[in-house]
Design a protein around this motif. Sequence first.
Motif: not given
Length: 107
Positions: A31, A35, A39
Motif C-alpha cells: 500500500d 501510494d 503521488r
Amino acid sequence: MIRSDIVDALADKFSQLTNKDSEQAVKTILDAMSDALVRGHRIEIRGFGSFSINRRPPRMGRNPRTGEAVAIAEKRVPHFKPGKALREAVDGQVSAEEKLAALSQQR
C-alpha cells in the motif's frame, strides 16, 4: 509467486510473526509503495530495483473492428527497472544469496 506466497515466506522466516501479522506487513508495504507511485514519487530498493512512473503521450490509434481512428489520451504507467544485483542473479552469473550477502556486508 503471488501475494499469499510472500506472506507465507515471511511467516516461515520469522517464527514470531503469525500469518495474520505477515499478511498485514505485506499489505502495508505494498500500500505504501502504491501510494508513493500514485503521488508521482520514485521508489528505490537497493539491490532489487526501482519503481517509477512513465508518461505515455497522447496518440492516434485505430479501432481494429472498424478501422476508425481513435484518440488515445495521455497515460501515466508504473515502470520497474531491476537493479544490478537482481539482473545478475536472474542471469545466473551470481547466486541471489551471494549477491544479497555482499550487499548486506557493504552496509
